[in-house]
Scaffold this active site. Sequence first.
Site, short mmCIF file in Angstrom:
data_model
loop_
_atom_site.label_atom_id
_atom_site.label_comp_id
_atom_site.label_asym_id
_atom_site.label_seq_id
_atom_site.Cartn_x
_atom_site.Cartn_y
_atom_site.Cartn_z
N HIS A 146 0.86 -1.19 0.00
CA HIS A 146 0.00 0.00 0.00
C HIS A 146 0.89 1.24 0.00
O HIS A 146 2.13 1.13 -0.14
CB HIS A 146 -0.95 -0.02 1.20
CG HIS A 146 -0.29 -0.28 2.52
ND1 HIS A 146 0.65 0.57 3.08
CD2 HIS A 146 -0.42 -1.31 3.41
CE1 HIS A 146 1.05 0.11 4.24
NE2 HIS A 146 0.43 -1.03 4.47
N LYS A 196 4.81 2.79 12.23
CA LYS A 196 3.57 2.24 12.78
C LYS A 196 3.86 1.02 13.64
O LYS A 196 3.21 0.78 14.66
CB LYS A 196 2.59 1.86 11.67
CG LYS A 196 1.24 1.36 12.19
CD LYS A 196 0.34 0.90 11.08
CE LYS A 196 0.72 -0.47 10.58
NZ LYS A 196 0.43 -1.54 11.61
N GLY A 205 1.89 3.12 2.31
CA GLY A 205 2.92 3.11 3.32
C GLY A 205 4.19 2.43 2.82
O GLY A 205 5.31 2.93 3.00
N HIS A 206 4.01 1.29 2.15
CA HIS A 206 5.16 0.60 1.55
C HIS A 206 5.78 1.45 0.43
O HIS A 206 7.01 1.51 0.29
CB HIS A 206 4.73 -0.75 0.98
CG HIS A 206 4.20 -1.71 2.00
ND1 HIS A 206 2.87 -2.07 2.05
CD2 HIS A 206 4.81 -2.36 3.02
CE1 HIS A 206 2.69 -2.92 3.04
NE2 HIS A 206 3.85 -3.11 3.65
#
Length: 259
Positions: free
Chosen positions: A5, A120, A7-8
Site C-alpha cells: 500500500h 507504525k 505506506g510501503h
Amino acid sequence: MGWLHDGHRSLISRAGAENATTVVSIFVNPRQFTVAADYTKYPRDEARDLEICETEGVSLVFVPDATEVYPAGFDTTVSVGAVSEPLEGAARPGHFDGVATVVAILFGLVGADRAYFGQKDAQQVMVIRRMARDLAIPTEVIACPTVRESDGLALSSRNVHLSEDERHAAPVLHRALTTARARWEAGERSGDALRDAMWETLTAEPLADVDYVSVADGRTLRELETVDGPALLSLAVRFGTTRLIDNEPLGTVVGPAAR
C-alpha cells in the site's frame, strides 16, 4: 509481507532516494503468526505487488518461498530480550522471535546497507534494531513516518478485513493517540492520566474492543508513572476479528539508535 500500500510505497521512495539499488523482499512469514488462521487469511496478491514495485522503480524483488527461508532441518530461533517482552510481545507470545529470526535471515540473504521500516510498528523497529546491534549485523535500520488515510487511520494490510462499519470506527485509534498527545503537550506528565485519556476515547466507540493502551519509556518500553523523557504512546484494538495497532512518539528518540 506483501499486499503493498502507500505506506510501503513511501519506504520504497525513500530507499530509492538514498541508495543506488533498492530491493524489496516479500515473504509472509509463518513463524511470526501466533494464530494459524491469521496466517492463512493474511492478504496476498503477488502479481499486484510486483506491478507496484515495477512502477516505483524497484531494482530487485526477492520473493522466496518458505523452504528457501527455512530449509529442511532448520532449527534456529533469534530471540531478542527485554524490548520484545511487553505490549505486542505479551499479547502475541513468540511473535517477535519469528520477526527477529526472519529479518536476520533476510538481512543475511540480501546484504543491504540500509533497511527501511514503518514507524507504525514501533516496537518491531526497536526489536530489529536491538537484534542488528547485538548480532553485529551491519545493516542500518531506518524508521520512516507512519502513512495515514485522510481520517487518521494508519495504513495497514489488515485494513482490508474491516467491514464498512468497522472501517468507519477504526480512526478512533488515532483520535485516542492525538488526545493523549494533546494532554502531554499541555503539560500532563502522569502516565496514568495519559493512559486514561486513551481508554476514554476508545471506549466511547462501541465497535472498539481494546486490547491494551500504553505509555512507555521510549527506549525500554517500560510503563511509565511519570513521562519525564522520550516516550511512546501505543495501543491495540480489535474490530470484529481484525486487530489493529498504532502509536505516537513523545519526543524524538525511540528505541536503540540506528547504526
